[in-house]
Write a protein that holds these residues in place. Structure first.
Motif, short mmCIF file in Angstrom:
data_model
loop_
_atom_site.label_atom_id
_atom_site.label_comp_id
_atom_site.label_asym_id
_atom_site.label_seq_id
_atom_site.Cartn_x
_atom_site.Cartn_y
_atom_site.Cartn_z
N TYR A 17 0.83 -1.21 0.00
CA TYR A 17 0.00 0.00 0.00
C TYR A 17 0.86 1.26 0.00
N PRO A 18 1.75 1.43 -0.97
CA PRO A 18 2.60 2.63 -0.95
C PRO A 18 1.81 3.93 -1.10
N ASP A 19 0.58 3.82 -1.63
CA ASP A 19 -0.24 5.01 -1.82
C ASP A 19 -1.21 5.26 -0.66
N ASP A 20 -1.12 4.44 0.39
CA ASP A 20 -2.06 4.57 1.51
C ASP A 20 -1.29 4.40 2.83
N PRO A 21 -0.59 5.47 3.28
CA PRO A 21 0.23 5.34 4.50
C PRO A 21 -0.57 5.01 5.75
N LEU A 22 -1.81 5.48 5.85
CA LEU A 22 -2.61 5.19 7.03
C LEU A 22 -2.93 3.70 7.11
N ARG A 23 -3.31 3.12 5.97
CA ARG A 23 -3.60 1.69 5.97
C ARG A 23 -2.34 0.89 6.23
N SER A 24 -1.21 1.34 5.70
CA SER A 24 0.06 0.65 5.94
C SER A 24 0.40 0.66 7.42
N PHE A 25 0.22 1.81 8.06
CA PHE A 25 0.52 1.94 9.48
C PHE A 25 -0.38 1.01 10.31
N ALA A 26 -1.68 1.04 10.02
CA ALA A 26 -2.62 0.21 10.76
C ALA A 26 -2.40 -1.27 10.48
N SER A 81 -5.87 -12.52 13.81
CA SER A 81 -5.22 -11.58 12.89
C SER A 81 -6.22 -10.96 11.91
N PRO A 82 -7.01 -11.74 11.17
CA PRO A 82 -7.98 -11.11 10.27
C PRO A 82 -9.06 -10.33 11.01
N LEU A 83 -9.41 -10.75 12.24
CA LEU A 83 -10.40 -10.01 13.00
C LEU A 83 -9.91 -8.59 13.26
N MET A 84 -8.65 -8.45 13.64
CA MET A 84 -8.10 -7.13 13.92
C MET A 84 -7.98 -6.30 12.64
N HIS A 85 -7.56 -6.95 11.54
CA HIS A 85 -7.47 -6.24 10.27
C HIS A 85 -8.85 -5.74 9.82
#
Length: 202
Positions: free
Chosen positions: A91-100, A145-149
């Protein structure tokens, strides 16, 4: 009373050694995670359900094993490795999603590890980690893991099919973790068995 960490009491080198081991554990976990991510691209290039979610996801093996074997340093290594993968590849175009995504990838397996210690009675040394207990941890991890994602997807308002995405990610994480576990077990089985010492034969 002097502190046990005061130089001259023998605790200094112990602390230094623990710090070196922790740093090595973090770096090793990062490398292991990124190696599995590249192996994923090479071996399973066509199993992606959506970006970052596949029917088989090998880095899930690192997410499970690193915290399980190394504790908090392993979880930190997974966090850093996942951030590298998310920020620079997925997700290089979505830093918020990358962080989360990095936080979810590391926190969920670490919570499973803590649950195994406190509820399942697993020892931190893993001396009582049987194959049965390990196989029990795989589905726990595969759900956590998928629950948190997907909790993040829901809170962030992402336009994804949460139910189907959760099911695919859970299956992919469990299958990926099992593939890595049994591959490592097979490689360990190929190692030569140490010859018995002469005293053992007497």
């Amino acid at each position: 009373m002097p502190s046990p960490l005061t130089p001259g009491h023998g605790a200094g080198p112990g602390v230094s050694e623990r710090a070196r081991i922790a740093c090595a554990s973090v770096v090793g976990s990062v490398v292991f995670y990124l190696l599995l991510a590249r192996l994923q691209d090479w071996v399973f290039p066509n199993v992606e359900f959506m970006r970052g979610v596949g029917w088989i996801y090998l880095p899930a093996g690192a997410r499970l094993l690193c915290p399980l074997l190394l504790g908090l340093p392993g979880a930190v290594g997974v966090l850093v490795g996942s951030w590298c993968e998310c920020f620079f590849h997925l997700y290089p175009d979505d830093p918020l999603r990358s962080f989360a995504g990095g936080i979810s990838s590391a926190l969920a397996p670490y919570l499973v590890y803590v649950f195994a210690l406190r509820v399942l009675g697993m020892q931190a040394s893993l001396s009582n980690l049987t194959s049965r207990r390990l196989l029990l941890l795989v589905p726990l991890f595969g759900v956590a893991s998928p629950l948190m994602h997907h909790l993040w997807f829901w809170l962030h308002g992402d336009q994804v099919d949460l139910a189907q995405g959760f099911a695919v990610m859970a299956a992919g994480d469990m299958l990926g973790a099992l593939v890595v576990l049994y591959a490592l077990k097979g490689m360990l089985g190929l190692l030569p068995t140490p010859a018995p010492r002469r005293n053992d034969l007497s």
